[in-house]
Design an enzyme around this catalytic site. Structure first.
Site, PDB file in Angstrom:
ATOM      1  N   LYS A 158     -81.334  37.963 -34.231  1.00 22.78           N
ATOM      2  CA  LYS A 158     -81.037  36.825 -33.668  1.00 22.78           C
ATOM      3  C   LYS A 158     -78.983  36.184 -33.776  1.00 22.78           C
ATOM      4  O   LYS A 158     -78.991  35.698 -34.511  1.00 22.78           O
ATOM      5  CB  LYS A 158     -81.602  35.123 -33.686  1.00 22.78           C
ATOM      6  CG  LYS A 158     -82.226  34.538 -32.773  1.00 22.78           C
ATOM      7  CD  LYS A 158     -83.349  33.675 -33.016  1.00 22.78           C
ATOM      8  CE  LYS A 158     -83.013  32.612 -31.940  1.00 22.78           C
ATOM      9  NZ  LYS A 158     -82.975  32.791 -30.558  1.00 22.78           N
TER      10      LYS A 158
HETATM   11  N1  PMP Z   1     -86.103  36.783 -26.959  1.00 21.75           N
HETATM   12  C1  PMP Z   1     -84.970  35.487 -27.335  1.00 21.75           C
HETATM   13  C2  PMP Z   1     -84.028  36.876 -26.575  1.00 21.75           C
HETATM   14  C3  PMP Z   1     -84.594  34.451 -27.656  1.00 21.75           C
HETATM   15  O1  PMP Z   1     -83.834  33.970 -27.931  1.00 21.75           O
HETATM   16  C4  PMP Z   1     -85.922  33.936 -28.404  1.00 21.75           C
HETATM   17  C5  PMP Z   1     -85.970  33.167 -28.831  1.00 21.75           C
HETATM   18  N2  PMP Z   1     -85.557  32.889 -30.208  1.00 21.75           N
HETATM   19  C6  PMP Z   1     -87.782  34.200 -27.884  1.00 21.75           C
HETATM   20  C7  PMP Z   1     -87.190  35.860 -27.332  1.00 21.75           C
HETATM   21  C8  PMP Z   1     -88.204  33.482 -27.660  1.00 21.75           C
HETATM   22  O2  PMP Z   1     -89.026  33.397 -29.637  1.00 21.75           O
HETATM   23  P1  PMP Z   1     -88.981  32.733 -30.596  1.00 21.75           P
HETATM   24  O3  PMP Z   1     -90.472  32.933 -29.988  1.00 21.75           O
HETATM   25  O4  PMP Z   1     -89.300  32.855 -31.479  1.00 21.75           O
HETATM   26  O5  PMP Z   1     -88.386  31.504 -29.829  1.00 21.75           O
END
Ligand code: PMP
Length: 305
Positions: A158
């Protein structure tokens, strides 16, 4: 802008100390400022049914933060336990009941070279703020921007830089009057929404792009898979062709900020027949789970007090 920002929180954690956001300085000459070298998490805390506050899937978020840095060969200069506690402390010190929490690993020096050497200073801060009211359902459109693939940049990280792509996807969709955009991967298969994962339901089976479709393996995605399977709904992770979106019975997105949201329209076409029983039920159940209403998933919560 900073005045507005201050209304939301009094304390942020920066490199081991609780400081006022006004005093949390970062140099304009930092590596992160010049090259986007950094990693973050988006986490949520919720007020639970017993009046307490709990953080959703805290340990998994902390693990992902460290893994993001690891994929770029960067060591976070704190133990996981310290960051975990910092997150809890930021929620508690700001007296938040419901909030969004933003841990961020950034590089404060070394602007003059792109490579990150052992001598540059890696920093961590944890901030949090209250979220405004969210939309109930979403409309989506397929973006003209593709999601990057892992041979270009690690998609399980991320990383701040990845969000330039997300920004373009979201902006383009907003201009079309939609809530968000769906990015295809480099092979033209469905990948993910700018900051959320996507699922579709066809004939009672749930489908979601697999790990080779340039997705971030969202924690809400993982939670949704578990919850669906626990209800006896089969979940298939595989490549999804773009036109499968248009003849799905139901579509929904998952993400920390989005939570679980039903999608009613894609590229100006109504999704299914306008009835979304599985997605609606899952979205509602998710709200109960994060508030500690479901005994079965209490181990996903970390209580702040
Ligand atoms: N894809 C991306 C590119 C994101 O930024 C997020 C948000 N974190 C998600 C998917 C969903 O991840 P999560 O459920 O862990 O927030």
């Amino acid at each position: 802008m900073i005045d507005n920002f201050e209304k939301f929180h009094d304390y942020i954690w920066q490199n081991g100390e609780m400081v006022n956001p006004r005093d949390a300085k970062v140099s304009v000459m930092s590596h992160t400022m010049h090259y986007g070298s950094g990693f973050f998490e988006g986490i949520r805390a919720y007020q639970t049914v017993d009046g307490k506050t709990a953080i959703f899937r805290l340990d998994e978020h902390v693990d992902r933060l460290f893994n993001s840095a690891r994929l770029y060969y960067i060591d976070v200069p704190f133990e996981k336990e310290v960051i975990r506690q910092a997150i809890i402390d930021v929620v508690r010190e700001n007296k938040f009941t419901n909030c969004y929490i933003r841990p961020l690993v950034y590089v404060s020096e070394g602007f003059n070279t792109i490579s990150i050497t052992d001598s540059v200073k890696v920093n961590v801060m944890v901030s949090a703020w209250q979220l405004g009211k969210a939309v109930e359902t979403v409309t989506l459109s397929v973006s003209s921007y593709r999601r990057m693939m892992s041979s270009q940049t690690p998609m399980q990280a991320k990383a701040i830089g990845n969000y330039m792509n997300s920004m373009l996807i979201r902006n383009e969709a907003k201009e079309k009057g939609d809530t968000d955009g769906i990015a295809l991967d480099m092979d033209g298969y469905v990948s993910e929404v700018s900051t959320a994962n996507i699922f579709l339901i066809k004939d009672g089976v749930a489908y979601t792009p697999d790990m080779s479709s340039s997705i971030l393996n969202g924690l809400t995605r993982q939670s949704a898979i578990t919850m669906l399977e626990d209800k006896g709904i089969k979940v298939v992770e595989r490549k999804i062709a773009r036109d499968e979106l248009y003849y799905a019975d139901e579509v929904f997105i998952t993400g920390t900020a989005s939570e679980i949201k039903v999608c009613t329209r894609i590229d100006r076409l109504e999704v299914g027949n306008g009835n979304y029983p599985i997605a609606t039920n899952l979205a509602k159940q998710f709200k109960d789970v994060v508030c500690g209403k479901e005994e079965k998933y209490l181990n996903w919560l970390t209580y702040v007090d």
